[in-house]
Every structure is written in C-alpha cells, then in structure tokens.
Write an enzyme that holds these catalytic residues in place. Sequence first.
Site, mmCIF file in Angstrom:
data_model
loop_
_atom_site.group_PDB
_atom_site.id
_atom_site.type_symbol
_atom_site.label_atom_id
_atom_site.label_comp_id
_atom_site.label_asym_id
_atom_site.label_seq_id
_atom_site.Cartn_x
_atom_site.Cartn_y
_atom_site.Cartn_z
ATOM 1 N N LEU A 80 0.809 -1.217 0.000
ATOM 2 C CA LEU A 80 0.000 0.000 0.000
ATOM 3 C C LEU A 80 0.840 1.264 0.000
ATOM 4 O O LEU A 80 0.313 2.363 -0.037
ATOM 5 C CB LEU A 80 -0.899 0.012 1.238
ATOM 6 N N ARG A 81 2.178 1.085 0.023
ATOM 7 C CA ARG A 81 3.035 2.260 0.063
ATOM 8 C C ARG A 81 2.799 3.150 -1.168
ATOM 9 O O ARG A 81 2.802 4.371 -1.091
ATOM 10 C CB ARG A 81 4.509 1.856 0.141
ATOM 11 N N ALA A 82 2.540 2.494 -2.299
ATOM 12 C CA ALA A 82 2.323 3.243 -3.538
ATOM 13 C C ALA A 82 1.107 4.155 -3.408
ATOM 14 O O ALA A 82 1.149 5.314 -3.825
ATOM 15 C CB ALA A 82 2.130 2.271 -4.699
#
Length: 690
Positions: free
Chosen positions: A274-276
């Site tokens: 989910l970093r993106a």
Amino acid sequence: MNGFPFSAVVGMEELRLGLVLNAVSPAIGGVLVRGEKGTAKSTMVRALAAILPDVAVVAGCRFSCDPADPDPSCPDGPHEAEAPSVTRAARLVELPVGASEDRLFGALDIERALTEGVKAYEPGLLAAAHRGVLYVDEVNLLHDHLVDLLLDAAALGTSYVERDGVSVRHAARFLLVGTMNPEEGELRPQLLDRFGLTVEAAAPRDAGQRGEVVRRRLAYDADPAGFAAHWQQAESGLAARIVAAQALLPDVVLPDATLRQVASVCAAFDVDGLRADLVTARAAIAHAAWEGRGEVTAVDVRAAARLALPHRRRRQPFDAPQLDEEELDRALAGAGEDPDDPDPGDDGPGGGEPEASREAAQGRDAPEPRSEAVPDPGPDGQPQGPAAEGPARPRPGAAPAGPPAAPGPVFRVKRLEVPGTGAGAAGRRSRARTDSGHVTGAQRPRDRAARIHVPATFVAAAPYQVARGRAPAGGLLLRAGDLREARHEGRESNLVLFVVDASGSMAARARMGAVKGAVLSLLLDAYQRRDKVGMVTFRGSAAELALPPTFSVEAAAARLSALPTGGRTPLAAGLFRAGDLLRAERIRDPRRRPLLVLVTDGRATGGADPVASALRAAGLLAAAGVHSVVVDCESGPVRLGLAAGLAQSLGGVLLRLDELAAAPLAESVRAISGGFRGVAPPGKQEREVA
Ligand SMILES: [Zn+2]
C-alpha cells in the site's frame, strides 16, 4: 559563490516537479533520479537548496534544532526555551560514494566511553542534512547495507547510533535525493521502492534546447554573479511559490472520489503493498498545493502517479521501471466507472466520470479496450520449454534483428566461489573478512576500534588490575591498549568474468539456447550475490570484450541474448583477452577477487597449433592466481573431453552444463520462477541460495 540557478536548467520538467513536490511535502519520501551521464541532473539537484526557505536554528547546536520546537533528544541539548537562534540558508549535504557508516551517522568514540567514561559523539552527515537536502550521487554504487540504513533513517526522521551499549539518537529529517546511471547497475528493487518518487532524466534531444543548454552554461561560466543576478527574480518567484504551497498544504482536501482514483490506478498497475497508494496520495496533495488549489483533482493524481508508480510495478528483474501513459489514462478513467460510485447523473458513456477525470482524459482518443491492460507479469510457476522465452527475457528493443538462438530456461545454479578468504566488498559469494557477519575472533584494533569484543578486552585488561590499583569492590580499570575488536567473517562479492565460446562448433541452435540459458542463470545468480560481471566472447578470428565489467546484469543479459554465433574458435585469444582485462581490473578495484567462468566445448581452431596456444594461455591465467570454472558444453555421441585438459591447465573446476543446476533441472526451474516476480527480502534469498 553563486551556484547555477535552479530556474536556469533547461528542460528536465519531471525532475523539477519531483524536487519541488518533495520540497513542499517532505513526507513524500525523496526522489530517485535515473539517467545517463552528462544530463544536468546533478546541476539541478545542487541548485535546489537555493530555492528552499531559510531555516531558523538554535545558535551553537550542531544538530540544527528548531528554536520553536527543539529536539528533546538533541545531544547538544536540552536547549533553553529562550535560547538564541540564527537563521541560515537550507543546506545541501552530499554523501560521497565511499562514505563509511561513521561518516553518515556520526562516530561514537567507544575508547573514550570505556576508558574515560565520556560519551563522545562526532556528528555525521545526517546531522548536517537535518532540515535540508541529502544528496547521494550514484546511490546504486553505495554499499547496500549503507543504503538500507540511510533509507531507514530517512523514513524514521531519526539518526540512531549504537555501539556496544552506548547510543546516541537525534532528529534527521531531510529531503533525500539519489541519482543513478542505470547502465552501471540497478538498485535492488526493495531499495528502489523506498524512494518516494522516481524520475527519468535525459539530455534534451531537441537541437534548439541543446543549444540553449550550452548558451546558458557558457554565460554562467563567463560571469557567475551576473548570471545569478539575471535569474534572481525567477529564483525568488520559485522560492515564494514553495513557501505558499507549504502553507496551503495542510488545508488541501482529498475528496473520496479522487482517493478512489488513486487506489484504482495503483491497483491497475499491480504495485506491491500500500506504500504506492500512500505516496501517490501525498504527492497528489502536494501537487494541488503547488498549483495553488485547495482540492486534489485527477490532474494531480495523474502527475503524482507518473512519478510514484513506475518503480513500484512488479516486473522482471532485468526490466527498467516504466509506466505507459495511455494505460495510466485508462486506469484514471476507469476509476469513474466504479460501481460503488455514489455520484449520480450517469447518463451515457463517460457521463459517470467525475469532472476531473474528464479533464485528465482530454487530448486522447476514446480508450481502446485492450486485452492486455496489464502486461504479462511473467511466469507463474510454470517452467517453459527450452525454445520458449525464459523468465529473464531481455527488455523489448534489446532483441536482435538476426536469428541468434533464444536463451533456454533459467534455473538456480550452484554457488561457484573463489577459494580462500578475501577482503572485498560485501556480497554473497566467497568467504571474506567483513565489517559485519559472524564473529570469528578478536584482534588489536589497527586504528580506532570499530566493534569492541568485550570478553577479549576484559581478558586483556585482567592481568593489570592489581598494578593499576583496582579497589576490591571497584570496577574494571581499562586502558585504551586493552581494547580488542571483533573480527568478522561474511561473504564478499566478486568479479565474475564470463568467457563465452560463440563459435560455429557451439552454434547448433538448440545447444546455444541451452548455453545461453545457463549463462543467464549464472547472471541472475551474480545479481543476487551483488557481483560485478563482465563478458568476453570469442568467435571467427578474434576475441571481443562484449561487456566491460559492470554491476548492470541487465546489460549483460541483453548482450548475451543478442550474441551472434558461428565461425572458428580462437580460444587462446579469448583467454588472453580475459587475462588483459583482469590485469586492468586488479589495478582499478584491487580488493575484488575475480572468478573466471569459461563456457566452452574445449575445441580450439585457427592459427598455428590452436590447442597448445589455448593451454598456454590457460597456464598464464593460473599463474596469475585467477580462479576459474570451466563449464563444459560438449554434447553428442562422440566426446573429445577437451575441456578437462583446459580446466587442468587453469587449475580450476570442471563442471558439465547439466551439473550447473543447484538441484535437478526441473526442480531448479520451478524453485526460481516464483522468486523472479519480485523481490524476495534479502534474508529469504540468502536462505534460498545458501
Ligand atoms: Zn539541538
């Protein structure tokens, strides 16, 4: 001192945007600039500090504490509430490639701590970069271990040093900018992902722009002060815009519909984790603030996604990060067709799109439905036939026009290593003395002790306690001369030089495919072990340096796939060429031990007495201390066994092509195809290959 002004750099709009977005919102997490040599990428990064707002710091604090909010853990603190302050320009600190951990994080003087009871700490570059910019040129050449620590510090906003129970912590929040030339080797994917944004920097192709670059450079060199004065207004304008955007940032609204676009774009591009999503959202918010808007629109999401997603897509290990713009527009438009979309007024095709999506979609034709919205992510555990493309197929465009044999399947190979104990750069191949790894003993420090070996230090001090007047209940009395440091053993990386027979005798198509597959497997192995690789090929009348030593396994894979074959077999020339290259490399990089991998069927033709010449060349390599592995590619019913003689002259190891796999071939192919998609953490890879 006038540096080249930020505003005067021609082109490089992506880089410009990436840098200012991070200046507006440092939480985005920095910029990685990819590009060939000779672009103005360094000029632009170095010019950034001049347009950043000045910072107020506590006078005399070496850690740049903010007088309004001093760091409670500041080693120079605690600071009085009314401590005098000074205002100075934001700093740009450069991290040199050869920097040590001490230089980066600061040095704790353990000797003084143990012998004088003083906590002595010399601040490092992270302290200097706090509230400014940390610039790492050629970040891909920095030691992996150091990049890891650096990215951790950047993520936490803290520098932490601990040595033998003594520790120092201080705030270190900085805008991290790294540059790299992909031709010199990729950054490990798991490090790539931790930079907030990536941008591609290329020199302008347009003649007018190129002329303008030169014109400005000449004007600057002739009169830096006058040049700076000319650009002063533009610079002040940019600086003011950054300040205004910073002020607006906390009030920018990210509507639910736009947040859904962020999520659907990230999902469409098959990114890991989910970093993106988080980085894209932050960058979109910063972009809105930069544009002076109080609400994030699809335009902001598009701009953010172009910078935040390319390096986060799942891809083959030899592929460069990239993003298809049309695909991006389709994903943005697609978000409007979300069935959960609460927006009413769906009246016809495209009518359900939020207004902002339509805006983003302007200037393109209606999206053509394509069956491959997302490119084939690669093998899903199915080994492919020898004629099919292997999992490590070359990048599009690297494929040759001619008919060179396609590489056969790629498999996990045995660890080939250089015997003895080296002292080269850390890696995963041969045994070596290293700065980390398991402790194998203790020794007197050569200069300042790096890692104290406590039991050995106590043993060294014990005989002198009476003479030093230790009280019966008192502590141990230590002197600097008692200190012993730990000796570590781990693994080093090597230079793996492939010497590949590309002659007619090898050229039978199926066979050359298998040979290419084997060399690709060895290349992938070299990538995982952090080796430098080079390639010499020989065919026809001469040997050729197909690939000078590089960290770019991608380049090696591309050269290999396009390797033409046929003609005579000048084996001796190949070995002499390898010897020349290794002599030069020994001067350039003396601690890196070479491993020569000769891929041959042992035949030699052409010239006078080709076999004897080859054996003589092999003997010279052995005499020079080069360790070799001969991969015997001879096949068919009649075998001459010539490779064995070569291996003997080289004083090296002989392996048949089919003995190269770590396990029976089918099993090895299966075992590795899973690991290809991504980015197994280093610990996992270590276990797999150990
Ligand atoms: Zn301070």
